[in-house]
Design a protein around this motif. Structure first.
Motif, PDB file in Angstrom:
ATOM      1  N   TYR A  37       0.845  -1.181   0.000  1.00  0.00           N
ATOM      2  CA  TYR A  37       0.000   0.000   0.000  1.00  0.00           C
ATOM      3  C   TYR A  37       0.886   1.238   0.000  1.00  0.00           C
ATOM      4  O   TYR A  37       1.973   1.242   0.577  1.00  0.00           O
ATOM      5  N   LYS A  38       0.377   2.283  -0.590  1.00  0.00           N
ATOM      6  CA  LYS A  38       1.042   3.593  -0.576  1.00  0.00           C
ATOM      7  C   LYS A  38       0.208   4.554   0.262  1.00  0.00           C
ATOM      8  O   LYS A  38      -1.024   4.563   0.157  1.00  0.00           O
ATOM      9  N   LEU A  48      -1.812  -0.999  -3.910  1.00  0.00           N
ATOM     10  CA  LEU A  48      -0.940  -1.127  -5.082  1.00  0.00           C
ATOM     11  C   LEU A  48      -1.002  -2.521  -5.687  1.00  0.00           C
ATOM     12  O   LEU A  48      -1.132  -2.669  -6.901  1.00  0.00           O
ATOM     13  N   TYR A  64       6.591   0.281 -11.600  1.00  0.00           N
ATOM     14  CA  TYR A  64       6.580  -0.521 -10.380  1.00  0.00           C
ATOM     15  C   TYR A  64       6.810  -1.997 -10.705  1.00  0.00           C
ATOM     16  O   TYR A  64       6.261  -2.499 -11.689  1.00  0.00           O
ATOM     17  N   ASP A  86       6.293   9.969  -6.230  1.00  0.00           N
ATOM     18  CA  ASP A  86       6.397   8.677  -5.542  1.00  0.00           C
ATOM     19  C   ASP A  86       6.689   8.849  -4.057  1.00  0.00           C
ATOM     20  O   ASP A  86       6.658   7.874  -3.296  1.00  0.00           O
ATOM     21  N   TYR A  90       5.305   3.710   2.326  1.00  0.00           N
ATOM     22  CA  TYR A  90       4.872   2.473   1.681  1.00  0.00           C
ATOM     23  C   TYR A  90       4.806   1.359   2.726  1.00  0.00           C
ATOM     24  O   TYR A  90       5.743   1.155   3.499  1.00  0.00           O
TER      25      TYR A  90
END
Lengths: 115, 116
Positions: A37-38, A48, A64, A86, A90
């Motif tokens: 996950y972000k 993600l 990615y 970005d 994360y």
């Protein structure tokens, strides 16, 4: 017991560099799911990827890519040609396929992409 | 369609007070989860509902925390006698939990609770 370890607390790289975020997990189950996950500065969790334990194929989505290796219990995440957007925290996570599918998160890696 | 919504988005309270945090899951989702994210940490599981019943409350830190989901839709997380250590973002997630296939959890934006 389930556990997810993200040893890198914080990483800084210059824009356009590649960066790999490490994730090591522990589980006694043979059926489980792994996630990334972000969480950008705005705070929402952005899903993600999800992989199940029976599929060790690496995956690429644009810049990615994910490397899943059961032999080392790792599920690493690489961003190629990083961009300032970005920059985020994360999280790697694990869910054992059981009666509730609760997700166990790592502590996260804060990624700074410097212009 | 609408995602998971949580209200309020921010809550400031004083130590010792009672608070309620609300979660509206995606319509039709039978499974609902509460997680807590303390500063600098990943989300931690608190409780899971399947329908109206709490199927797993093993993550609730102590008996000051309680959650309900009386009609199998909206859920309320209740915290009694709040302490400064309860300050965190409380996240709600829901999923369709359909059969044997894994069902994605969709997360809400969270409620940021600050206990002064």
């Amino acid at each position: 017991a389930q556990k997810v370890t993200q040893a890198q607390t914080e990483i800084s790289v210059v824009e356009k560099e590649d960066v790999t975020l490490d994730c090591v997990y522990e589980t006694r189950d043979t059926t489980y799911y792994l996630f990334w996950y972000k969480q950008p500065p705005s705070g929402e969790l952005v899903f993600l990827i999800r992989r199940n334990s029976f599929d060790e194929q690496n995956e690429i989505s644009g810049r990615y890519s994910w490397n899943f290796q059961k032999s080392t219990s790792s599920f690493n995440f690489t961003i190629t040609a990083s961009q300032v957007v970005d920059s985020a925290v994360y999280f790697c996570a694990l869910s054992e396929r059981g009666r509730d599918d609760k997700i166990i998160f790592g502590k996260g890696t804060r990624l700074h992409i410097l212009p | 369609g609408a995602g998971v919504s949580q209200t309020p988005s921010n809550k400031v309270t004083e130590k010792g007070k009672y608070v309620e945090l609300r979660c509206d899951p995606i319509s039709g989702h039978t499974a609902l989860y509460w997680y807590r994210q303390s500063l600098g940490q990943g989300p931690e599981f608190l409780i899971y509902f399947q329908g109206t019943g709490a199927a797993d409350d093993s993550g609730l830190p102590n008996d000051r925390f309680f959650a309900v989901r009386p009609e199998g839709s909206v859920s309320t997380l209740k915290i009694q006698r709040t302490e400064r250590g309860d300050s965190a973002v409380y996240l709600c997630a829901s999923s369709s939990q359909s059969g044997t296939e894994y069902s994605e959890q969709f997360f809400g934006p969270g409620t940021r609770l600050t206990v002064l």
